[in-house]
Structure formats: C-alpha cells, structure tokens
Design an enzyme around this catalytic site. Structure first.
Site, PDB file in Angstrom:
ATOM      1  N   ARG A 154       0.863  -1.188   0.000  1.00 40.04           N
ATOM      2  CA  ARG A 154       0.000   0.000   0.000  1.00 40.04           C
ATOM      3  C   ARG A 154       0.899   1.237   0.000  1.00 40.04           C
ATOM      4  NH1 ARG A 154      -5.532  -0.694   0.953  1.00 40.04           N
ATOM      5  NH2 ARG A 154      -6.107  -2.769   1.730  1.00 40.04           N
ATOM      6  N   HIS A 165     -12.154  -2.137  -2.664  1.00 36.42           N
ATOM      7  CA  HIS A 165     -13.172  -1.140  -2.978  1.00 36.42           C
ATOM      8  C   HIS A 165     -13.548  -1.204  -4.455  1.00 36.42           C
ATOM      9  CE1 HIS A 165     -12.306   0.489   0.962  1.00 36.42           C
ATOM     10  NE2 HIS A 165     -13.104   1.522   0.791  1.00 36.42           N
ATOM     11  N   ARG A 169      -9.254   6.205  -4.002  1.00 37.42           N
ATOM     12  CA  ARG A 169      -8.339   5.283  -3.316  1.00 37.42           C
ATOM     13  C   ARG A 169      -6.883   5.685  -3.546  1.00 37.42           C
ATOM     14  NH1 ARG A 169     -10.250   3.418   0.622  1.00 37.42           N
ATOM     15  NH2 ARG A 169      -9.113   1.455   0.621  1.00 37.42           N
ATOM     16  N   HIS A 220      -4.195   2.820  -2.237  1.00 41.21           N
ATOM     17  CA  HIS A 220      -3.880   1.896  -3.334  1.00 41.21           C
ATOM     18  C   HIS A 220      -3.042   2.575  -4.404  1.00 41.21           C
ATOM     19  CE1 HIS A 220      -6.250  -1.574  -2.134  1.00 41.21           C
ATOM     20  NE2 HIS A 220      -7.279  -0.796  -1.887  1.00 41.21           N
TER      21      HIS A 220
END
Length: 339
Positions: A79, A114, A161, A167
């Site tokens: 991440r 997501h 995101r 991400h």
C-alpha cells in the site's frame, strides 16, 4: 514493481496537490466504494426496488469480497502509505503527501477491494436497470446511460483510493477488471429460493476454506500479518488503525451475510409483497436500522469475540431488510386497509 510503485506514488502526490480542496468529496466517494456499503446501503436500496436484484447484490458482494481476500493473501500487494516509508526512495526528494482517517487499512493492497466489490455489485444494478430501460423504451441511448454512470463511478472510486494513499493505480485497475468479470458471472445465478442448508454450506465452506488457506500459508512460513505490522508502523495516527478493516473482518462479514440471507429466505420464502409506498417506508426504516446496527460498538479484545460478534452483526442485516421491517410494515398497512 519499484518503477510501478514510484509512478503510482507520484500520481497520488499530484492528485492530492491538484484536488486537495476536494478532500471531503474524495472521502465520501471512498466510503461509498467501501465493500461494507454494498451490504448496508446498496443491498437494501436495490432489494426494495427489485427483490431478485437485491438478493443478487448481497450474493455478489459476499463472494467478490471473499475472493478479494484470497487474492490479497496470495499477491502480497503493498500500500502506498507504508511503501513510501519502507522503500526509502523519497528520503532525499521533496514529496508532500497526506494520510487520512480512511487511509490506514491493514490488509494487503492488491487488488483493490473497494474497486473490485464496487465493480461486481454495481454491475448487477446497472445491467438490470439497462435491461429494464431498453424493454420499456427500446432506446439504446437511454439504456446505455446506466453503463456510463458505472464507468464514471469506477473511475471516481479508483481515484479516491489513489488520493488517500490506500492503493496504487495498477491495484485499482486490477480490482475493477476482476470485479466486472465477477459481476457478469455471478449475477447469472442468483440463489433465490435455495434451501437454508445451501447457504449454511456456502457460508461455512467459505469460512473454513479461508481458515485452511491461512493456516497452510502460515505452515509454509509465510507471515500473513506482515501488512498489519506495516500499517501500524507507518500510519500517521494510531486511532486510524481499526479492527474492522482487518482481513478476518471481511471474511466474517461475508460468511455472516450469506448465512443471514439463507435464514431470511427460510423465515419468509419469497419475501413480503408490498406496494411501492410501503416499500419506500420499509427502505427508510431498514436504512435507519442498519445504520444503528453498524454503529454498535464491539469489544476489540479478545479478537475472537470481536469477530464472532461481527459475524452475528451481518447475519442480522438480511433479517432486517428481508423479514423484520417489511413484515412490520405489511402488518400495519394491512390492518389499515382492513379498517
């Protein structure tokens, strides 16, 4: 991968710099793309418009999020918010990025859950709506409008995101494509009218298979808690690390929701038949009920108790939407008609 990660971080930094005044909007979009929103928001809304589509949304949400968990365990995705610190590539370079309250998720990053769950669940909605519009209007332009909305929504969720450093772009793209494929495949077989034993078997099968996979990888010497340690190390604020973002939370949510779906169809096969006004009332009351169920505080220690109660919480969700609230609304509206 280092070059891919570097370009992703630079893109996130540029996005933050250019759109920081839209921070609140990005936060709303990322919350709407949260897999939890598919269970608590999209499912009840869709169910009271079309019973079959609502059941399909819950079914697709649970299976796609479970698969996302398995993919994350196998792919070990980084991440951005922790990779920036771990890579040490930006120690001598000027890089201004900011974390947010929804940044510090503890699971691996690839593919984006997501994007994957949003793509899968919303495909059910837009494909059903597109077919309905075409059957009524025979207009290709009008029936294509939901699919345009679908693409724009996936782009918005993906950018949100990236913006919050949850991400990398390639993880969002992978999640969107995988979710789209799952939405197409899974929505073709909706488990309406299946016996309770079917849902119990699927729920327990997913739970046990995930636990066995986890145990097997641990036996091979793979530390699946590596991402949790990195999230705790590099998150700006300790209170942003929440147990409900941990991998086992999504697992218990998925398995609980599937068992709950089976129980709801067992208690009331076919659901309650309501006119549009009582359906709207049922949606409003169900939404309020799910809001309060979601806000119920759970003890985080011991973790086994938390996961057990989290499982029960999502068993309750389909009961509220399919059985309890429509049943009460039907009771009162039916009495009113008789009077």
């Amino acid at each position: 991968m280092e070059a891919l990660h570097t370009q992703g971080v630079l893109m996130a930094a540029s996005l933050q710099q250019r759109t920081m005044d839209q921070e609140r909007l990005w936060q709303v979009v990322t919350h709407m793309g949260d897999p939890k929103a598919a269970f608590l928001l999209l499912f009840p809304f869709t169910y009271f418009v079309s019973r079959r589509a609502g059941v399909a949304v819950l079914w697709v949400a649970a299976l796609s999020e479970w698969l996302n968990l398995v993919f994350k365990w196998m792919l070990f995705g980084e991440r951005p918010f922790w990779w920036i610190g771990e890579s040490r590539l930006f120690e001598d370079k000027q890089l201004t990025v900011q974390q947010f309250s929804s940044t510090c998720e503890t699971g691996p990053g690839s593919p984006s859950g997501h994007a994957m769950v949003t793509a899968a669940c919303w495909w059910v909605v837009v494909s059903s709506l597109g077919s309905f519009l075409y059957s009524r209007t025979r207009s290709l332009v009008l029936s294509a409008a939901p699919f345009l909305f679908y693409v724009l929504m996936l782009v918005a969720v993906g950018m949100s995101r990236i913006f919050i450093l949850a991400h990398f772009p390639h993880q969002v793209i992978a999640g969107s494509i995988t979710g789209f494929i799952l939405g197409v495949v899974l929505s073709r077989r909706v488990p309406e009218g299946r016996p309770l034993l079917f849902f119990f078997g699927v729920s327990m099968g997913l739970l046990l298979s995930a636990l066995l996979l986890h145990a097997g990888l641990e036996q091979l010497g793979i530390d699946l808690s590596w991402s949790i340690a990195l999230a705790k190390k590099w998150c700006s604020r300790a209170e942003w690390i929440r147990l409900d973002t941990a991998p086992f939370s999504s697992l218990t949510r998925d398995c609980g929701a599937l068992l709950g779906l089976g129980l709801a169809q067992y208690w009331k096969p076919g659901g309650w038949s309501l006119p549009w006004a009582p359906r709207a009332l049922s949606l409003a009351i169900s939404s309020m009920g799910l809001y309060h169920v979601n806000r119920l505080p759970l003890p985080v220690r011991p973790q086994g108790v938390f996961y057990g109660l989290f499982f029960v919480k999502f068993v309750i969700v389909p009961q509220i939407v399919i059985v309890l609230v429509p049943g009460v609304v039907h009771l009162f509206t039916h009495k009113k008609k008789k009077d």
